[in-house]
Design a protein around this motif. Structure first.
Motif, PDB file in Angstrom:
ATOM      1  N   UNK A 106       0.916  -1.127   0.000  1.00  0.00           N
ATOM      2  CA  UNK A 106       0.000   0.000   0.000  1.00  0.00           C
ATOM      3  C   UNK A 106       0.960   1.181   0.000  1.00  0.00           C
ATOM      4  N   UNK A 149       0.859   7.952  -2.370  1.00  0.00           N
ATOM      5  CA  UNK A 149       1.289   8.648  -3.572  1.00  0.00           C
ATOM      6  C   UNK A 149       2.015   9.950  -3.275  1.00  0.00           C
ATOM      7  N   UNK A 171       3.202   0.253   3.198  1.00  0.00           N
ATOM      8  CA  UNK A 171       2.784  -0.761   4.153  1.00  0.00           C
ATOM      9  C   UNK A 171       2.765  -2.093   3.425  1.00  0.00           C
ATOM     10  N   UNK A 203       1.518  -5.884   2.900  1.00  0.00           N
ATOM     11  CA  UNK A 203       0.308  -6.625   3.190  1.00  0.00           C
ATOM     12  C   UNK A 203       0.508  -8.108   2.906  1.00  0.00           C
ATOM     13  N   UNK A 254      -6.966 -13.219   1.729  1.00  0.00           N
ATOM     14  CA  UNK A 254      -8.274 -12.962   1.132  1.00  0.00           C
ATOM     15  C   UNK A 254      -8.140 -12.643  -0.356  1.00  0.00           C
ATOM     16  N   UNK A 255      -7.155 -11.798  -0.655  1.00  0.00           N
ATOM     17  CA  UNK A 255      -6.957 -11.427  -2.047  1.00  0.00           C
ATOM     18  C   UNK A 255      -6.562 -12.638  -2.872  1.00  0.00           C
ATOM     19  N   UNK A 314      -9.517 -14.739  -3.508  1.00  0.00           N
ATOM     20  CA  UNK A 314     -10.398 -14.060  -4.438  1.00  0.00           C
ATOM     21  C   UNK A 314      -9.863 -14.140  -5.866  1.00  0.00           C
ATOM     22  N   UNK A 353      -1.131  -2.502  -6.275  1.00  0.00           N
ATOM     23  CA  UNK A 353      -0.485  -1.416  -5.515  1.00  0.00           C
ATOM     24  C   UNK A 353      -1.547  -0.438  -5.058  1.00  0.00           C
ATOM     25  N   UNK A 401     -13.687  -5.824  -4.931  1.00  0.00           N
ATOM     26  CA  UNK A 401     -12.323  -5.360  -4.776  1.00  0.00           C
ATOM     27  C   UNK A 401     -12.308  -3.921  -4.264  1.00  0.00           C
ATOM     28  N   UNK A 404     -13.106  -3.858  -0.666  1.00  0.00           N
ATOM     29  CA  UNK A 404     -11.985  -4.407   0.082  1.00  0.00           C
ATOM     30  C   UNK A 404     -10.847  -3.401   0.183  1.00  0.00           C
ATOM     31  N   UNK A 410      -9.298  -1.732   3.549  1.00  0.00           N
ATOM     32  CA  UNK A 410      -7.883  -1.919   3.812  1.00  0.00           C
ATOM     33  C   UNK A 410      -7.206  -0.573   4.033  1.00  0.00           C
ATOM     34  N   UNK A 411      -7.559   0.358   3.206  1.00  0.00           N
ATOM     35  CA  UNK A 411      -6.968   1.682   3.288  1.00  0.00           C
ATOM     36  C   UNK A 411      -7.326   2.333   4.619  1.00  0.00           C
ATOM     37  N   UNK A 433      -5.306   1.052   7.430  1.00  0.00           N
ATOM     38  CA  UNK A 433      -3.940   1.561   7.508  1.00  0.00           C
ATOM     39  C   UNK A 433      -3.883   3.079   7.451  1.00  0.00           C
ATOM     40  N   UNK A 441      -5.008   5.255   5.239  1.00  0.00           N
ATOM     41  CA  UNK A 441      -4.716   5.908   3.974  1.00  0.00           C
ATOM     42  C   UNK A 441      -6.030   6.509   3.512  1.00  0.00           C
ATOM     43  N   UNK A 489      -8.032   8.352  -0.208  1.00  0.00           N
ATOM     44  CA  UNK A 489      -7.949   8.547  -1.656  1.00  0.00           C
ATOM     45  C   UNK A 489      -7.216   7.400  -2.322  1.00  0.00           C
ATOM     46  N   UNK A 490      -7.700   6.221  -2.088  1.00  0.00           N
ATOM     47  CA  UNK A 490      -7.038   5.037  -2.628  1.00  0.00           C
ATOM     48  C   UNK A 490      -7.321   4.777  -4.104  1.00  0.00           C
ATOM     49  N   UNK A 491      -6.276   4.525  -4.827  1.00  0.00           N
ATOM     50  CA  UNK A 491      -6.422   4.068  -6.210  1.00  0.00           C
ATOM     51  C   UNK A 491      -5.602   2.788  -6.224  1.00  0.00           C
TER      52      UNK A 491
END
Lengths: 122, 122
Positions: A85, A88, A94, A96, A100-101, A104, A122, B101, B104, B108-109, B112, B114, B116-118
């Motif tokens: 993770x 930007x 971080x 991970x 689960x991923x 999936x 990412x 996804x 998820x 997750x973000x 941790x 975070x 504005x996750x992309x």
DNA sequence: CACCTAGTTGCAAATGGTTTCCATTTGCGA
DNA sequence: TCGCAAATGGAAACCATTTGCAACTAGGTG
């Protein structure tokens, strides 16, 4: 890949590994080169590239590509398969370990009749 | 970026879009250039790059990077956010619209800290 | 329709990250 | 200490992509 390969302990290789050890985020080959020179060490850019390539093959470091295509390297704590993770803005990362991923991804692959799935996230 | 921009309908642009339309997988700029020349069309490599860049900005095509860093482009069916499942052997691609996804990733973000996750997933 | 002009093209040259060449240096086992 | 393959490093090669710039053209205007 090579079954038996002897790698020597060189000053340059140690320096690169040390740098990665301390780094708290991904570094590019050029950044490492600059950092090493800044520390007063004489290391060729070529050597940095070669060692990173070697370490990547030996899975001692992780390798990802930035959006602009530049390669970034990082020494990983675990040798296992995992994701990152990445901030930007500051590059803070971080690690991970996500089952689960994995699950999936496999289910998804099966659904679309793919096999031997690998993935980047990412 | 320009607020109001006029884009002309040129022979070259149409050819590139046509090629992407027919393609069943990702293509690199160079592959497109070769394909167009093979068809007897005179199109500069620079033009291919410029149009792909433009189309990417206009979100008419998707852009991903191969493991070796080369850029690959593909015309997407939906203009929405989605991922791809790509066969490493033949390049066959499946588009995915996955809410799971997204959910998820956000959870997750949050975990941790975070925002504005992309993300990229191939 | 002839004109105008900003979008467009395309070659050549520049960029920039990464790799290769090759002569020299250096670990390290014998 | 010797010998040699591994390693180094500066220069040159690579290669995808970008930029400079002069010529070209789509398409709106008078």
């Amino acid at each position: 890949m090579a079954a038996i390969q002897r790698h020597r302990a060189t000053r340059q290789r140690a320096a690169i590994l040390d740098l990665l050890q301390e780094a708290e985020s991904f570094l590019s080959a050029q950044q490492m080169h600059d950092a090493l020179r800044a520390k007063g060490m004489k290391v060729g850019l070529t050597t940095v590239y070669r060692n990173l390539q070697l370490m990547t093959e030996l899975e001692e470091v992780d390798h990802v590509r930035r959006e602009d295509g530049e390669s970034m390297y990082r020494r990983c704590d675990s040798g296992e398969h995992h994701h990152h993770l990445v901030c930007r803005a500051c590059g803070y990362t971080v690690e991970l370990a996500n089952d689960q991923l994995e699950t999936w991804a496999k289910a998804l692959a099966r659904k679309h009749r793919f096999s031997q799935v690998t993935h980047d996230l990412e």
